[in-house]
Design a protein around this motif. Structure first.
Motif, short mmCIF file in Angstrom:
data_model
loop_
_atom_site.label_atom_id
_atom_site.label_comp_id
_atom_site.label_asym_id
_atom_site.label_seq_id
_atom_site.Cartn_x
_atom_site.Cartn_y
_atom_site.Cartn_z
N GLU A 14 -4.82 -17.00 -10.49
CA GLU A 14 -4.45 -15.65 -10.89
C GLU A 14 -5.63 -14.73 -10.61
OE1 GLU A 14 -2.04 -15.16 -14.49
OE2 GLU A 14 -2.42 -17.30 -14.82
N ARG A 15 -5.33 -13.56 -10.07
CA ARG A 15 -6.37 -12.58 -9.75
C ARG A 15 -5.89 -11.19 -10.11
NH1 ARG A 15 -10.67 -13.66 -6.00
NH2 ARG A 15 -11.18 -15.83 -6.35
N ASP A 16 -6.84 -10.35 -10.49
CA ASP A 16 -6.58 -8.93 -10.70
C ASP A 16 -7.29 -8.17 -9.59
OD1 ASP A 16 -5.05 -8.76 -13.23
OD2 ASP A 16 -6.80 -9.84 -13.99
N PHE A 17 -6.55 -7.28 -8.94
CA PHE A 17 -7.10 -6.51 -7.82
C PHE A 17 -7.08 -5.02 -8.16
CE2 PHE A 17 -5.40 -10.31 -5.63
CZ PHE A 17 -6.59 -10.76 -5.07
N PRO A 18 -8.09 -4.30 -7.67
CA PRO A 18 -8.21 -2.86 -7.97
C PRO A 18 -7.39 -2.01 -7.01
CG PRO A 18 -10.08 -3.57 -6.66
CD PRO A 18 -9.25 -4.80 -6.93
N ALA A 19 -6.10 -2.31 -6.93
CA ALA A 19 -5.20 -1.60 -6.02
C ALA A 19 -3.78 -1.77 -6.54
CB ALA A 19 -5.32 -2.15 -4.60
N PRO A 20 -2.90 -0.82 -6.24
CA PRO A 20 -1.51 -0.96 -6.68
C PRO A 20 -0.80 -2.10 -5.94
CG PRO A 20 -1.78 1.00 -5.31
CD PRO A 20 -3.15 0.43 -5.53
N PRO A 21 0.29 -2.63 -6.52
CA PRO A 21 1.01 -3.73 -5.88
C PRO A 21 1.39 -3.48 -4.42
CG PRO A 21 1.79 -3.49 -8.12
CD PRO A 21 0.85 -2.32 -7.84
N ALA A 22 1.75 -2.26 -4.08
CA ALA A 22 2.15 -1.98 -2.69
C ALA A 22 0.99 -2.25 -1.72
CB ALA A 22 2.62 -0.53 -2.55
N ARG A 23 -0.24 -1.89 -2.10
CA ARG A 23 -1.39 -2.14 -1.22
C ARG A 23 -1.73 -3.62 -1.12
NH1 ARG A 23 -5.83 1.48 -2.72
NH2 ARG A 23 -7.10 -0.32 -2.27
N VAL A 24 -1.64 -4.33 -2.24
CA VAL A 24 -1.92 -5.77 -2.22
C VAL A 24 -0.86 -6.48 -1.39
CG1 VAL A 24 -2.33 -7.84 -3.59
CG2 VAL A 24 -3.08 -5.61 -4.46
N PHE A 25 0.40 -6.12 -1.61
CA PHE A 25 1.49 -6.70 -0.82
C PHE A 25 1.29 -6.42 0.66
CE2 PHE A 25 5.64 -6.65 1.18
CZ PHE A 25 6.23 -7.81 0.70
N ASN A 26 0.87 -5.20 1.01
CA ASN A 26 0.64 -4.85 2.41
C ASN A 26 -0.46 -5.72 3.04
OD1 ASN A 26 1.15 -2.96 4.72
ND2 ASN A 26 -1.05 -2.63 4.42
N ALA A 27 -1.46 -6.09 2.25
CA ALA A 27 -2.52 -6.95 2.77
C ALA A 27 -1.99 -8.34 3.12
CB ALA A 27 -3.66 -7.06 1.77
N TRP A 28 -0.88 -8.73 2.52
CA TRP A 28 -0.22 -9.99 2.86
C TRP A 28 0.77 -9.82 4.02
CZ3 TRP A 28 -0.37 -14.98 0.72
CH2 TRP A 28 -1.21 -15.14 -0.37
N SER A 29 1.37 -8.65 4.14
CA SER A 29 2.46 -8.47 5.11
C SER A 29 2.02 -7.89 6.45
CB SER A 29 3.54 -7.57 4.50
OG SER A 29 3.04 -6.27 4.22
N ASP A 30 0.89 -7.22 6.51
CA ASP A 30 0.39 -6.66 7.76
C ASP A 30 -0.43 -7.73 8.49
OD1 ASP A 30 -2.27 -5.25 9.03
OD2 ASP A 30 -0.43 -4.12 9.43
N PRO A 31 -0.06 -8.11 9.72
CA PRO A 31 -0.74 -9.20 10.41
C PRO A 31 -2.26 -9.01 10.55
CG PRO A 31 1.28 -8.66 11.55
CD PRO A 31 1.09 -7.60 10.49
#
Length: 156
Positions: A14-31
């Motif tokens: 489990e991790r807490d990131f200093p960004a909204p879910p959309a930005r964290v999700f984008n870091a997974w979805s953008d190649p």
């Protein structure tokens, strides 16, 4: 004849990131973003990466280490809910030996700090491979790089 075996285990990070879910999700979805934080073999002589981020899509990663050993990772995406959840399966081959097959669920929840991410991996360890601690360590290192990526983007 090669001795065949399988054992099962799982782990949760489990991790807490200093960004909204959309930005964290984008870091997974953008190649490009994904490769920038998930590539743990930066010393490789050669590597290949491709990602088709959609239900039924594939991600492929191959790397040849300096000593010549080839590592191949094949993923398939089973479920994607934007900004909320990713479920995928993957296997790893080292040389011509498959060492594991996994099912992973990554969930993203809004939190006071930005995003609370939960990563759950269920592993089938094959034919004597037992180094789960190395897998956990490598996964955590990737998430450290993901946190740096998100922090850098916030300050840009």
């Amino acid at each position: 004849m090669t001795e065949r075996s399988v054992s099962h285990t799982s782990f949760v990070i489990e991790r807490d990131f200093p960004a909204p879910p959309a930005r964290v999700f984008n870091a997974w979805s953008d190649p490009d973003a994904k490769l920038s934080w998930s590539d743990c073999h930066t010393d490789a002589r050669e590597s290949e990466f491709s990602m088709d981020f959609r239900h039924g899509g594939h991600e492929r990663y191959r790397v040849r280490l300096p000593e010549g050993l080839l590592i191949a990772v094949e993923k398939v995406f089973f479920d994607i809910v934007p900004d909320q959840r990713i479920i995928f399966g993957y296997d790893i081959l080292i040389g011509d030996k498959r060492i594991s097959a996994s099912l992973v669920t990554v969930s993203f929840e809004s939190s006071r700090k930005g995003t609370h991410m939960t990563y759950t991996e269920q592993l089938a360890l094959l034919d004597g491979f037992t180094d789960v601690e190395e897998r956990i360590h490598g996964t955590k290192e990737g998430f450290d790089r993901l946190e740096l990526l998100l922090r850098d983007a916030a300050h840009a």
